[in-house]
Design an enzyme around this catalytic site. Structure first.
Site, PDB file in Angstrom:
ATOM      1  N   TYR A   1      24.041  41.028  41.495  1.00  0.00           N
ATOM      2  CA  TYR A   1      25.375  40.752  40.949  1.00  0.00           C
ATOM      3  C   TYR A   1      25.924  39.549  41.689  1.00  0.00           C
ATOM      4  CZ  TYR A   1      30.363  41.206  40.066  1.00  0.00           C
ATOM      5  OH  TYR A   1      31.667  40.940  39.719  1.00  0.00           O
TER       6      TYR A   1
ATOM      7  N   GLU B   1      31.301  35.634  36.079  1.00  0.00           N
ATOM      8  CA  GLU B   1      30.507  36.753  36.572  1.00  0.00           C
ATOM      9  C   GLU B   1      29.110  36.769  35.960  1.00  0.00           C
ATOM     10  OE1 GLU B   1      31.949  41.212  37.026  1.00  0.00           O
ATOM     11  OE2 GLU B   1      31.022  40.929  35.068  1.00  0.00           O
TER      12      GLU B   1
END
Ligand code: GDP
Ligand code: MN
Length: 391
Positions: free
Chosen positions: A105, A192
């Protein structure tokens, strides 16, 4: 403004980040044709992904793989038939499926409190980061980037090493700095990548190598900075914008829906907040924050009225106008015009003071509006009207 994955990926590509190729398809047949091209290019599988502005598409069945063109068509159709978190899927992204070794991530967000860009990374990618944050906060690595100079190379290296990406240092540093650059280039609130993945890449002649790729992309643009990037306006997805938000934006109104029953129409943000406070103090609950802005003319007032009445919970309306640049009589005309058009009749209390208040009072009286002289009085009357509508 949230933008779709495919558009977010285009912005990442423009900033030089590694993203596997993709095509968008609005029908299953289009998806099949796109898949044929990727299979012809050597893909063993394609990935088909719902393009909707919500997270967790994978879990909802909106991300699937297919091994041949006809299967792609079936899978694409099944995804196009889905509704994910209440949003119908209208298009899909098709691309060569990545052969994933490990998922990470990585995101950049605006940390308002720190007045810096916050780079967040985790070696536990793929899953929902909120879950990781709640259960194992130590599994999230955070680094602040300077808003003027961006993420520096040593910071990007630190992030890479702490995520265990030492073997992919060059890729990881380029991606981390690229994320922050993307953030700055488009005035984003959030960029993101989840998952950022180590993937096996096989070339025709050479051996299989491992590279880092951005497999998913989510970007939220700062609405207040959009005027600096007029070309990004076309990325707005009209299908997914709340109809009330759209009407408010087009009419130039600041409108935020709340949960109460008393619709508030006010000019000026400060006065709108004061009005909401007084509604609460009088025992009621505001249904919205609505700032019609300065110099609001009749058409704007009518649009504001439509927005308020579109909320079925609204059973009373409080209009509170302080005439400065805004002329009271203009607002009164707008109210009269709006009432003539409105489909639903709801008790309304109007308070107009300031510029042309006297003219406004005459117009309102002729049209038999309920008026109030002070704000306390107006709030009390609106709350009483709302309560008797329920009783
Ligand atoms: P999200 O669920 O809306 O965040 O959608 P993602 O694009 O992140 O996809 C969800 C999951 O599907 C990822 O975490 C991966 O595990 C998987 N996935 C996505 N793209 C690919 C791909 O190209 N190949 C493979 N094998 N899995 C993928
Ligand atoms: Mn994802």
């Amino acid at each position: 403004m949230k933008i779709q994955e495919a558009d977010a990926k285009s912005l990442l590509v423009a900033q030089g980040l590694p993203v596997p190729p993709w095509e968008e398809a609005h029908t299953a047949a289009e998806a099949r044709e796109a898949a044929k091209r990727f299979f012809a290019d050597g893909a063993e599988q394609v990935v088909i992904k719902a393009q909707v502005l919500v997270g967790g598409r994978g879990k909802a069945g909106g991300v699937k793989l297919a091994g041949f063109a006809a299967q792609t068509e079936l899978v694409a159709q099944s995804i196009l038939d889905l509704e994910i978190k209440g949003i119908p899927v209208r298009k899909v992204l098709v691309g060569p499926a990545a052969d994933i070794v490990k998922e990470f991530y990585l995101s950049a967000v605006l940390d308002r409190a720190a007045r810096r860009i916050l780079l967040m990374g985790s070696a536990e990618g793929g899953v929902e980061i909120e879950q990781v944050a709640a259960e194992r906060p130590d599994a999230i690595v955070t680094i602040h980037a300077d808003p003027l100079i961006g993420l520096q190379a040593f910071q990007a290296r630190e992030m890479a090493f702490r995520l265990g990406l030492g073997a992919h240092l060059k890729d990881a540093v380029a991606i981390a700095t690229g994320l922050v650059r993307t953030m700055l280039a488009y005035d984003a609130d959030l960029v993101e990548i989840n998952p950022l993945a180590i993937v096996n890449v096989s070339s025709d002649d050479g051996p299989v190598t491992q590279r880092l790729q951005c497999l998913d992309a989510k970007i939220t643009l700062d609405d207040s900075a959009l005027h600096r990037h007029p070309e990004l306006e076309q990325l707005r997805d009209p299908d997914e914008e709340d109809p009330a938000d759209r009407e408010a934006r087009e009419a130039g109104l600041t409108f935020i829906k709340l949960d109460g029953t008393i619709g508030c129409m006010v000019n000026g943000a400060g006065l709108a907040m004061t009005t909401m406070d007084l509604v609460k103090r009088a025992g009621g609950e505001p249904a919205n924050f609505l700032d019609i802005g300065g110099g609001a003319r009749a058409d704007k007032v009518a649009a504001a009225m439509r927005l308020i009445l579109a909320d079925p919970k609204v059973n009373a309306i409080l209009v509170n106008i302080f005439g400065g640049i805004t002329r009271g009589d203009e607002v009164a005309r707008g109210l009269i015009e709006a009432r003539a058009q409105q489909e639903r009749d709801v008790p309304m209390v109007v308070r107009i003071v300031g510029t042309n208040a006297a003219e406004a009072a005459v117009l309102l009286e002729q049209a038999q509006f309920v008026t109030a002289a002070t704000l306390d009085e107006a709030a009390a009357q609106a709350v009483a009207a709302s309560k008797s509508a329920v009783a």
